[in-house]
Scaffold this active site. Sequence first.
Site, PDB file in Angstrom:
ATOM      1  N   ARG A 148       5.685  -2.494  92.941  1.00  0.00           N
ATOM      2  CA  ARG A 148       5.404  -1.206  92.310  1.00  0.00           C
ATOM      3  C   ARG A 148       5.461  -1.346  90.789  1.00  0.00           C
ATOM      4  O   ARG A 148       4.702  -0.716  90.061  1.00  0.00           O
ATOM      5  CB  ARG A 148       6.423  -0.149  92.766  1.00  0.00           C
ATOM      6  CG  ARG A 148       6.158   0.427  94.133  1.00  0.00           C
ATOM      7  CD  ARG A 148       7.219   1.437  94.518  1.00  0.00           C
ATOM      8  NE  ARG A 148       8.446   0.809  94.997  1.00  0.00           N
ATOM      9  CZ  ARG A 148       9.542   1.467  95.355  1.00  0.00           C
ATOM     10  NH1 ARG A 148       9.589   2.786  95.257  1.00  0.00           N
ATOM     11  NH2 ARG A 148      10.604   0.830  95.809  1.00  0.00           N
ATOM     12  N   CYS A 192      11.257  -2.340  89.914  1.00  0.00           N
ATOM     13  CA  CYS A 192      11.287  -1.433  91.065  1.00  0.00           C
ATOM     14  C   CYS A 192      12.271  -2.000  92.073  1.00  0.00           C
ATOM     15  O   CYS A 192      13.431  -2.218  91.746  1.00  0.00           O
ATOM     16  CB  CYS A 192       9.889  -1.233  91.642  1.00  0.00           C
ATOM     17  SG  CYS A 192       9.053  -2.744  92.172  1.00  0.00           S
TER      18      CYS A 192
END
Lengths: 75, 281
Positions: free
Chosen positions: B243, B238
């Site tokens: 994430r 990410c």
Amino acid sequence: MRAEEFSERKDTIDGWAVNLVTYRIADRWYCTIDNVDPGARFARAEGGTREDAERTALEKAQKYLKQTRRFPASG
Amino acid sequence: MTAQGQGSDVLVSTDWVAQHLSDPSVRIAEVDVDTAAYDQGHVPGAAGWNWTTQLCDTLVRDVVPKNKLEELLGASGIDNAATIILYGDNNNWFAAWAFWQLKLYGHQDVRIMDGGRKKWLAEGKELSTEAPKAAKKTYSAKAPDNSLRAFLPEVQESVKGGKASLVDVRSPAEFTGEILAPPGLPETCQRGGHIPGAKSMPWAKLANDDGTFKSPAEIKALYDGVGVTGDKPIIAYCRIGERSSHSWFALKYLLGYNNVKNYDGSWTEWGNLVGAPVEKP
């Protein structure tokens, strides 16, 4: 102690979709704002009323979003 | 605990946590993006871990050093036998980041509270502002298991040889290079776009509106749709690796794919490299 009057709503600031989460814990109100995509929280505030917390958080969000630049999505 | 096949041993519901607040074998920790959220009120008995100071190396850009993790866990009343429950804001972004690091250092029983902090608040479950009173324990971490982690050279090789499926879990606008960071957050890279050959599968597609994970069947269908089927190694990335920890968790533990790595260098490494190939859109 628990979060009460929890609410969540979508809004738009300067063309950016945002999500507001507001709740009260004891006598303090908290508001966090995240962008809908990708869902990152980027502004928060607290206050004595729901309106105070949301207004301050929205002011911060507007300020931060103005700093986000858009680029052409091609080489 | 959720009872939906894969993931039932790593994902617990808010109700399960509420029923285990007094279970001495269970220790709970909150890990938020917003490091002030914990002080508003947290799950009773939960420790609060700051990802910016306690779950990373604060000098070199790296994961938390082994000895520092041992100190943190010991001080939180966690020994090697404990069941650790992690939760946090932003749909458990940094709870997943902590989960990944705990697995990196070999902790056996660590689980995520599905839906995280927001779901706990929305359900009006009990909160506390008291610091947890857990007795200090001794924790001994294993050497890091780097089969769970991708470093830059491996990603560069994957771009050349296509031996791994690269998955970009950022938002579509970050993937195309329209923006350099999530709206409202500081730009932390010099170039926008994505690693050549990466498939876009935004992490948010894996989550329901209440922050819980979608079912394994729904998640599998999403990944199948972009050609990521687990038939070859998968590397998720990410912007800074949190994430992608969330997606790594789903791929490895909810879908049960064996060879999944988190590239925590992510776009803040790749998008700042001089001469690195970038694909747009």
